[in-house]
Design a protein around this motif. Structure first.
Motif, PDB file in Angstrom:
ATOM      1  N   TYR A 286     -23.039  13.632 -14.597  1.00 18.53           N
ATOM      2  CA  TYR A 286     -22.928  12.864 -13.337  1.00 18.53           C
ATOM      3  C   TYR A 286     -22.289  11.544 -13.790  1.00 18.53           C
ATOM      4  N   HIS A 287     -22.097  10.685 -12.766  1.00 21.65           N
ATOM      5  CA  HIS A 287     -21.444   9.475 -12.695  1.00 21.65           C
ATOM      6  C   HIS A 287     -22.468   8.232 -12.255  1.00 21.65           C
ATOM      7  N   GLY A 288     -22.806   7.313 -12.770  1.00 19.03           N
ATOM      8  CA  GLY A 288     -23.343   6.310 -12.211  1.00 19.03           C
ATOM      9  C   GLY A 288     -24.876   6.426 -12.179  1.00 19.03           C
ATOM     10  N   LEU A 289     -25.770   5.826 -11.315  1.00 15.14           N
ATOM     11  CA  LEU A 289     -27.205   6.060 -11.323  1.00 15.14           C
ATOM     12  C   LEU A 289     -27.585   6.487 -10.018  1.00 15.14           C
ATOM     13  N   PRO A 290     -28.573   7.235  -9.800  1.00 21.03           N
ATOM     14  CA  PRO A 290     -29.148   7.640  -8.399  1.00 21.03           C
ATOM     15  C   PRO A 290     -29.634   6.521  -7.529  1.00 21.03           C
ATOM     16  N   PHE A 291     -29.706   5.246  -8.011  1.00 21.56           N
ATOM     17  CA  PHE A 291     -30.598   4.009  -7.332  1.00 21.56           C
ATOM     18  C   PHE A 291     -29.516   2.850  -7.810  1.00 21.56           C
ATOM     19  N   GLY A 516     -36.530  20.821  -8.536  1.00 26.68           N
ATOM     20  CA  GLY A 516     -36.999  19.784  -9.860  1.00 26.68           C
ATOM     21  C   GLY A 516     -36.841  18.298  -9.522  1.00 26.68           C
ATOM     22  N   TYR A 517     -37.091  17.643 -10.479  1.00 22.67           N
ATOM     23  CA  TYR A 517     -36.908  16.245 -10.463  1.00 22.67           C
ATOM     24  C   TYR A 517     -36.338  15.624 -11.818  1.00 22.67           C
ATOM     25  N   PHE A 518     -35.065  15.368 -11.857  1.00 14.29           N
ATOM     26  CA  PHE A 518     -34.208  15.019 -12.915  1.00 14.29           C
ATOM     27  C   PHE A 518     -33.156  14.129 -12.325  1.00 14.29           C
ATOM     28  N   ILE A 519     -32.073  13.812 -13.127  1.00 14.50           N
ATOM     29  CA  ILE A 519     -30.706  13.454 -12.524  1.00 14.50           C
ATOM     30  C   ILE A 519     -29.709  14.343 -12.579  1.00 14.50           C
ATOM     31  N   ILE A 520     -29.001  14.616 -11.728  1.00 19.21           N
ATOM     32  CA  ILE A 520     -27.862  15.469 -11.562  1.00 19.21           C
ATOM     33  C   ILE A 520     -26.736  15.000 -10.671  1.00 19.21           C
ATOM     34  N   PRO A 521     -25.543  15.680 -10.737  1.00 25.98           N
ATOM     35  CA  PRO A 521     -24.593  15.116 -10.004  1.00 25.98           C
ATOM     36  C   PRO A 521     -24.845  15.346  -8.410  1.00 25.98           C
ATOM     37  N   THR A 522     -24.322  14.441  -7.568  1.00 26.35           N
ATOM     38  CA  THR A 522     -24.053  14.634  -6.255  1.00 26.35           C
ATOM     39  C   THR A 522     -23.092  15.847  -5.768  1.00 26.35           C
ATOM     40  N   PRO A 523     -23.418  16.381  -4.638  1.00 25.50           N
ATOM     41  CA  PRO A 523     -22.678  17.744  -4.531  1.00 25.50           C
ATOM     42  C   PRO A 523     -20.997  17.307  -4.403  1.00 25.50           C
ATOM     43  N   ASP A 524     -20.663  16.336  -4.329  1.00 25.47           N
ATOM     44  CA  ASP A 524     -19.005  15.714  -4.412  1.00 25.47           C
ATOM     45  C   ASP A 524     -18.790  15.660  -5.966  1.00 25.47           C
ATOM     46  N   GLY A 525     -19.696  15.428  -6.805  1.00 29.44           N
ATOM     47  CA  GLY A 525     -19.396  15.309  -8.093  1.00 29.44           C
ATOM     48  C   GLY A 525     -18.929  13.846  -8.524  1.00 29.44           C
ATOM     49  N   THR A 533     -30.007  19.274  -4.700  1.00 26.50           N
ATOM     50  CA  THR A 533     -29.203  18.804  -3.386  1.00 26.50           C
ATOM     51  C   THR A 533     -30.188  19.655  -2.440  1.00 26.50           C
ATOM     52  N   PRO A 534     -30.509  18.953  -1.436  1.00 25.16           N
ATOM     53  CA  PRO A 534     -31.521  19.482  -0.384  1.00 25.16           C
ATOM     54  C   PRO A 534     -30.793  20.632   0.451  1.00 25.16           C
ATOM     55  N   ARG A 535     -31.884  21.806   0.511  1.00 29.41           N
ATOM     56  CA  ARG A 535     -31.197  22.804   1.430  1.00 29.41           C
ATOM     57  C   ARG A 535     -32.241  23.089   2.440  1.00 29.41           C
ATOM     58  N   PRO A 536     -32.038  23.699   3.552  1.00 30.55           N
ATOM     59  CA  PRO A 536     -32.917  23.560   4.753  1.00 30.55           C
ATOM     60  C   PRO A 536     -34.361  24.177   4.401  1.00 30.55           C
ATOM     61  N   LEU A 537     -34.773  25.165   3.526  1.00 31.18           N
ATOM     62  CA  LEU A 537     -35.642  25.658   3.397  1.00 31.18           C
ATOM     63  C   LEU A 537     -36.548  24.627   2.489  1.00 31.18           C
ATOM     64  N   SER A 538     -35.952  24.083   1.485  1.00 31.41           N
ATOM     65  CA  SER A 538     -36.555  22.918   0.641  1.00 31.41           C
ATOM     66  C   SER A 538     -37.135  21.891   1.424  1.00 31.41           C
ATOM     67  N   ASN A 539     -36.157  21.447   2.384  1.00 34.66           N
ATOM     68  CA  ASN A 539     -36.314  20.307   3.225  1.00 34.66           C
ATOM     69  C   ASN A 539     -37.534  20.651   4.331  1.00 34.66           C
ATOM     70  N   LEU A 540     -37.659  21.926   4.967  1.00 35.15           N
ATOM     71  CA  LEU A 540     -38.666  22.095   5.758  1.00 35.15           C
ATOM     72  C   LEU A 540     -40.220  22.163   4.982  1.00 35.15           C
ATOM     73  N   LEU A 541     -40.088  22.803   3.624  1.00 33.74           N
ATOM     74  CA  LEU A 541     -41.396  22.947   2.769  1.00 33.74           C
ATOM     75  C   LEU A 541     -41.872  21.476   2.538  1.00 33.74           C
ATOM     76  N   ARG A 542     -40.751  20.478   2.214  1.00 34.67           N
ATOM     77  CA  ARG A 542     -41.155  19.164   1.817  1.00 34.67           C
ATOM     78  C   ARG A 542     -41.679  18.525   2.921  1.00 34.67           C
ATOM     79  N   MET A 543     -41.317  18.601   4.186  1.00 35.31           N
ATOM     80  CA  MET A 543     -41.879  17.936   5.194  1.00 35.31           C
ATOM     81  C   MET A 543     -43.151  18.328   5.635  1.00 35.31           C
ATOM     82  N   VAL A 544     -43.467  19.763   5.478  1.00 33.92           N
ATOM     83  CA  VAL A 544     -44.858  20.394   5.800  1.00 33.92           C
ATOM     84  C   VAL A 544     -45.655  19.757   4.683  1.00 33.92           C
ATOM     85  N   ASN A 545     -45.292  19.777   3.517  1.00 30.00           N
ATOM     86  CA  ASN A 545     -46.153  19.246   2.478  1.00 30.00           C
ATOM     87  C   ASN A 545     -46.593  17.834   2.659  1.00 30.00           C
TER      88      ASN A 545
END
Length: 610
Positions: A286-291, A516-525, A533-545
Motif C-alpha cells: 500500500y501507499h501512504g497511511l490510512p489516516f 480483519g483489522y490491519f493496513i491494506i491497499p485501497t481498492p484503487d491501489g 474493503t467494505p462489502r454489502p454483507l459486512s456493512n450490514l452486519l457491522r451496522m446491526v452489531n
C-alpha cells in the motif's frame, strides 16, 4: 575521551575501555547481583501493573479501544507460530482478508517477537504469549537501559536503576503498552543500537562494529520499523550536536565512524533486501497511511498534566490532551518538567552526555508539537518547525506525537546522571562543606521523589475477551466446514468486533476468514485503509452489531449477500449468539439466509455450493 562508550561519556564505569584494570571477582559478583536484582524488580513491577491479566489468563485482555489491538496482536503472534509450523512465508498471509490476504511486512506483525516464542504460542496459545511479551516489553526495555547506563554512563548502580525504570515505565511507554502496541513498547534493542552507533568511532574496528550494528538494525526491523526510525532520528541529532560541540574530536574519528556505518548499512541491506522488497513491492502493498498523521500531535498543555494510567492522573485530566488513551505520550506533570532542565543546567559543565541529552530533549520537544501548536485543545495560531520538516520523506508519514517518545530515554539519561551526581561517593571535601553536600543530596533526592512519584503507573485497565466457543476449541468446526472453503464470522471482523480473529488465532490458524483489522491497499491501489474493503454483507452486519437494530431486508440485500459469500468462498457463517447484540445479528442473518443450526455453543448457516 576514547573507548567503547556513548558520545560524551565522562563517568569511570567503563574502566576497561580506558585501559584501566577491569572489576575484581568481588566487583563482578556485586555487579551480577545488581543486574539480577534489577531484572527481578522490573519484572515484579510489570507484573503488578498487569496483574488482572494474570489472574484470568484467557478471560481478560487490555481494554483500550475495546481490546481491538490486543486481539490484533494475538492474531499476529498466532500467525508467526503458524508460519513456523506450516513452513509458509511469514511475510504474507491469507488466513484473514480472504481472498486477497495481508502483507505482514506492511503491518506491525512483530515477527521478531512472535517467531522466537512459537513454542509458547503452540503450548499455551497466543493470549498467554501476548501477556508474556507485554511484561518483556516493559521490564526488558527498563533493564536494557539500566544495563547500558550502568556500564557506560554512570558509576552508581542505583542511579542506573532509576534511569532504567523511567525508560521502561514512563507514561508514554505505559500508554503504548495500554494500547497493546508491542512494536512501540518493546524497545530493549534501542539502547544497544545507540551504544553501537557511538562505538563506530573506535579506530581499527569498523568491520566488527559495523556488522554488530547491522545485525541489531535488522532484528529491530522485525520488531518495529517506526521505533528504528525514531532511533535513527535521535542518533542523527546526537551526532550533529557532538560535531558542533567538539568538532576537532569528531574530525579525528570520522573515518572509522563512516566506515563502520557503511558496513552496518551493507549488512542490513543484504539481510533485509527481500523483506523490504516484499513490503514495498509485494502483494497487498500500500501507499501512504490510512489516516492523516498530522492529526496526531502533542498538545503543549499535556506535558504538565498527568496520564490516566498515572497515580496522580485520571481520564478527566487526560481527556482532550491526546488523540486517545494509547497516545498519552507526554504527560509528565509540572515537577518533572521543572526538574529536568534544572538537572541539565546542574550537569552542563561536567557532563557532555547531559549537554547532548538536553539539546536533543529541546529538539524533540518542539518537533512533537506538530505543525500547528495546540494549547489545551486550542489553536495557538503558531506553526512549529515540524510544518517544514514533514514536507520531507519519511517525515511526512511520521506522527509528531510519536517523536515525544524519544524524550523518554533522554530524560531517563538525565535523571540517571543527576542521581549519579547526588548518590555517588563525593571527593574529599573540607569539613565546612560537608553539611552543604549532605543538604544538596537530601534536597536533590526529595526533588526526584516529588517529580517521579506522581507518574508511577497504576494497574492497567482490562476487559473481558471475546467469547471463545467450544465449537472452535474442541475442533468441531472441522466436521462442518467443507474442504477449501472459509468461515464467515458474524459480524465480519473489523476493529469494533474482532471475535473472528480471536477464534482464528486460538485454533492454530486452521481456517480462513474475510475481514480483519490491519493496513491494506485501497481498492484503487493508490492509498491505504484499515480493515477490508467494505462489502454489502459486512456493512450490514457491522451496522446491526453497532446499533442492535435489524433493518428491513430486501431481495436485493439477499442477492448482494450471496454475491459476497461467493466472493469469500464461504462454507459456513458462524455466530456466537451470546455475544453483544447476538440476538439482533441472528435475526438479520435469519432474514437473509433462513433459520440457522445450533451446534454446541454457536449457531451456523451452511452456504450452498455452486
Amino acid at each position: 575521551m576514547s573507548g567503547p562508550v556513548l558520545v560524551g561519556q565522562e563517568a569511570d564505569a567503563d574502566s576497561a575501555a580506558d585501559g584501566r584494570p577491569g572489576p575484581t571477582r568481588a566487583g563482578r559478583g556485586r555487579r551480577l547481583a545488581w543486574d539480577l536484582g534489577a531484572a527481578l524488580g522490573y519484572v515484579a513491577a510489570a507484573v503488578a501493573i498487569t496483574l488482572p491479566l494474570w489472574t484470568d489468563l484467557r478471560g481478560r485482555m487490555l481494554a483500550a479501544l475495546g481490546g481491538a489491538d490486543n486481539a490484533l496482536f494475538e492474531w499476529f503472534l498466532a500467525h508467526s507460530a503458524h508460519s513456523v509450523t506450516s513452513w509458509e512465508n511469514p511475510l504474507y498471509t491469507h488466513t484473514m482478508n480472504t481472498p486477497d490476504g495481508v502483507n505482514m511486512m506492511g503491518n506491525t506483525s512483530v515477527l521478531g517477537l512472535g517467531i522466537p516464542l512459537t513454542p509458547i504460542t503452540l503450548a499455551f496459545g497466543p493470549m498467554v504469549t501476548f501477556k508474556i511479551l507485554l511484561i518483556f516489553a516493559i521490564a526488558g526495555t527498563a533493564w536494557a537501559y539500566y544495563f547500558v547506563f550502568s556500564r557506560h554512563l554512570v558509576t552508581n548502580r542505583a542511579a542506573a536503576l532509576l534511569g532504567g525504570a523511567f525508560c521502561g515505565f514512563a507514561p508514554g511507554m505505559i500508554s503504548q503498552s495500554v494500547g497493546s502496541h508491542l512494536q512501540m513498547a518493546t524497545q530493549f534493542l534501542v539502547p544497544f543500537i545507540v551504544w553501537r552507533v557511538m562505538r563506530l568511532r573506535e579506530p581499527g574496528r569498523a568491520v566488527r562494529n559495523g556488522v554488530v550494528l547491522g545485525l541489531l538494525i535488522t532484528y529491530q526491523v522485525f520488531i518495529g520499523e517506526e521505533v528504528l526510525l525514531l532511533t535513527a532520528f535521535t542518533c542523527g541529532v546526537l551526532v550533529l550536536s557532538y560535531i558542533a560541540m567538539r568538532p576537532r574530536e569528531a574530525f579525528a574519528v570520522w573515518r572509522p565512524f563512516l566506515g563502520g556505518l557503511g558496513v552496518a548499512a551493507g549488512v542490513a541491506l543484504v539481510l533485509l533486501a527481500y523483506p523490504l522488497w516484499f513490503q514495498f513491492l509485494g502483494p497487498q502493498r500500500y501507499h501512504g497511511l490510512p489516516f492523516d498523521p498530522e492529526r496526531y500531535y502533542a498538545d503543549l498543555a499535556s506535558y504538565t498534566a498527568y496520564a490516566r494510567e498515572s497515580w496522580f492522573g485520571s481520564a478527566a485530566t487526560a481527556d482532550g490532551l491526546a488523540r486517545n488513551v494509547t497516545e498519552e505520550n507526554t504527560f509528565y506533570g509540572w515537577p518533572l518538567v521543572i526538574l529536568v532542565p534544572l538537572a541539565v543546567v546542574v550537569l552542563w559543565r561536567s557532563s557532555l552526555a547531559a549537554r547532548l541529552a538536553g539539546i536533543a530533549i529541546a529538539v524533540f520537544f518542539v518537533l512533537s508539537l506538530g505543525t500547528e501548536i495546540m494549547i489545551n485543545g486550542q489553536d495557538s495560531h503558531l506553526n512549529g518547525p515540524w510544518a517544514l520538516l514533514r514536507l520531507i520523506p519519511p517525515f511526512d508519514l511520521t506522527m509528531s506525537t510519536r517523536l515525544s517518545l524519544v524524550l523518554i530515554p533522554l530524560i531517563g539519561l538525565v535523571l540517571a546522571l543527576f542521581a549519579d551526581r547526588l548518590w555517588s561517593r563525593p571527593a574529599p571535601r573540607p569539613v565546612r562543606w560537608r553539611p552543604v553536600a549532605v543538604a544538596a543530596r537530601v534536597l536533590g533526592t526529595l526533588a526526584l521523589v516529588v517529580a517521579l512519584a506522581p507518574i508511577a503507573p497504576t494497574t492497567l485497565a482490562t476487559t473481558e475477551t471475546p467469547p471463545l466457543p467450544a465449537f472452535f476449541t474442541s475442533g468441531t468446526w472441522r466436521e462442518h466446514l467443507p474442504a477449501g472453503t472459509t468461515i464467515v464470522p458474524a459480524p465480519v471482523p473489523y476493529s469494533g468486533a474482532m471475535d473472528g480473529a480471536h477464534w482464528l488465532a486460538n485454533t492454530r490458524m486452521g481456517f480462513e476468514t474475510p475481514g480483519g483489522y490491519f493496513i491494506i491497499p485501497t481498492p484503487d491501489g493508490q492509498g491505504a485503509q484499515f480493515s477490508s474493503t467494505p462489502r454489502p454483507l459486512s456493512n450490514l452486519l457491522r451496522m446491526v452489531n453497532r446499533t442492535g437494530k435489524v433493518p428491513k431486508i430486501t431481495e436485493l440485500d439477499r442477492q448482494a449477500a450471496l454475491d459476497d459469500l461467493r466472493y469469500w468462498n464461504a462454507g459456513l457463517i458462524v455466530l456466537a449468539p451470546d455475544r453483544h447484540n447476538g440476538p439482533a445479528l441472528q435475526a438479520a442473518l435469519t432474514e437473509l439466509f433462513g433459520p440457522p443450526e445450533r451446534v454446541q455453543d454457536v449457531v451456523l448457516w451452511r452456504v450452498a455450493r455452486g
